[in-house]
Write an enzyme that holds these catalytic residues in place. Structure first.
Site, PDB file in Angstrom:
ATOM      1  N   HIS A   1      -4.773  -1.707  -6.332  1.00  0.00           N
ATOM      2  CA  HIS A   1      -6.027  -2.447  -6.191  1.00  0.00           C
ATOM      3  C   HIS A   1      -7.194  -1.479  -6.035  1.00  0.00           C
ATOM      4  CE1 HIS A   1      -3.968  -6.442  -4.789  1.00  0.00           C
ATOM      5  NE2 HIS A   1      -3.548  -6.012  -5.952  1.00  0.00           N
TER       6      HIS A   1
ATOM      7  N   GLY B   1       1.519  -1.983  -5.699  1.00  0.00           N
ATOM      8  CA  GLY B   1       0.997  -3.322  -5.941  1.00  0.00           C
ATOM      9  C   GLY B   1      -0.193  -3.685  -5.093  1.00  0.00           C
ATOM     10  N   ASP B   2      -0.758  -2.716  -4.349  1.00  0.00           N
ATOM     11  CA  ASP B   2      -1.963  -2.969  -3.557  1.00  0.00           C
ATOM     12  C   ASP B   2      -2.755  -1.666  -3.497  1.00  0.00           C
ATOM     13  OD1 ASP B   2      -3.836  -3.954  -1.466  1.00  0.00           O
ATOM     14  OD2 ASP B   2      -2.416  -5.596  -1.300  1.00  0.00           O
ATOM     15  N   ASP B   3      -3.402  -1.348  -2.388  1.00  0.00           N
ATOM     16  CA  ASP B   3      -4.194  -0.120  -2.324  1.00  0.00           C
ATOM     17  C   ASP B   3      -3.291   1.118  -2.309  1.00  0.00           C
ATOM     18  OD1 ASP B   3      -6.541  -1.619  -2.193  1.00  0.00           O
ATOM     19  OD2 ASP B   3      -6.444  -1.749  -0.009  1.00  0.00           O
TER      20      ASP B   3
ATOM     21  N   ASP C   1       0.833  -1.201   0.000  1.00  0.00           N
ATOM     22  CA  ASP C   1       0.000   0.000   0.000  1.00  0.00           C
ATOM     23  C   ASP C   1       0.873   1.258   0.000  1.00  0.00           C
ATOM     24  OD1 ASP C   1      -1.763  -2.058   0.534  1.00  0.00           O
ATOM     25  OD2 ASP C   1      -2.721  -1.079   2.231  1.00  0.00           O
TER      26      ASP C   1
END
Length: 237
Positions: A134, A101-103, A81
């Protein structure tokens, strides 16, 4: 390592007995972590290649995060994140660029046994650009203490799974309330334009089995534009 860490946290083992320092234990550290701090400004920095959450203020007050850049490989860096205010009050995040690679931004307030007083509130997010992630601005999924009075305005999402995302688990309880989104512009999404779920990571749950069901209420979405998505709006109550 990770399973052991979760088990010891559930058992309230003292933190000094929860130390993981070897590669074999497999616990990834965050990059920048403030705990129980006041009056912090983070400005004009670039953060790259965080193993876990990148900028993570926890139980902090009066935080300004302005004009920073966060870059983690979006295609092979899970849980990286960008900015995660966690149990924080009076936070301003503006003019940031996040590619992770995430939020991109996830507002959190602890998990499972977090006291209700450890809430995140009075947070303003403006003029941010999210390239990969994401979710752009996500509430949860760790929010046992509660998230309230959040204002998000004039942000652009380029390549995200989901646009506006509120996610929490039935075992975590807590609340999300008094949230406003204004003038959010989103390119084509892989998944939902708007997704509210109280069953994140809990497929097949039955509300009667979860006395700590979270509450989501008083959400305003105004001026939301998305070029395309697999589902426009999905709400799971």
């Amino acid at each position: 390592g990770v399973d052991d860490m979760y088990q010891k946290a559930q058992q309230c083992i003292p933190p000094e007995e929860r130390v993981y320092t070897t590669p074999e234990q497999g616990v990834r550290p965050g990059l920048l972590h403030f705990i129980d701090c006041q009056n912090v400004t983070i400005e004009g920095c670039t953060f790259k290649f965080s193993p876990f959450w990148t900028v993570h203020p926890t139980w902090c007050e009066n935080i300004i995060i302005r004009n920073i850049r966060v870059v983690n490989p979006y295609d092979h860096s899970p849980n990286t994140d960008g900015i995660d205010p966690d149990g924080c009050q009076d936070v301003r995040i503006s003019d940031c660029t996040i590619d992770v690679g995430d939020d991109c931004i996830a507002i959190k307030s602890g998990t499972e046994k977090t006291p209700a007083t450890d809430c995140s509130e009075r947070i303003i997010i403006t003029n941010c650009h999210f390239i990969h992630g994401h979710g752009g601005v996500v509430l949860g999924s760790e929010m046992s203490g509660g998230v309230s009075n959040i204002y998000i305005e004039n942000c652009k999402f380029l390549k995200n799974f989901i646009g506006i995302w509120i996610k929490t688990a039935p075992t975590r309880g807590g609340y999300v309330r008094d949230i406003e989104y204004h003038n959010i512009e989103v390119a084509k999404l892989w998944r939902e334009g708007i997704c509210f779920t109280m069953g994140y990571a809990g497929d097949g749950y039955d509300p009667k089995d979860a006395p700590t069901m979270p509450a989501i209420e008083n959400i305003l979405v105004d001026g939301f534009k998305v070029a395309g998505s697999s589902v426009a709006v999905q709400i799971e109550g």
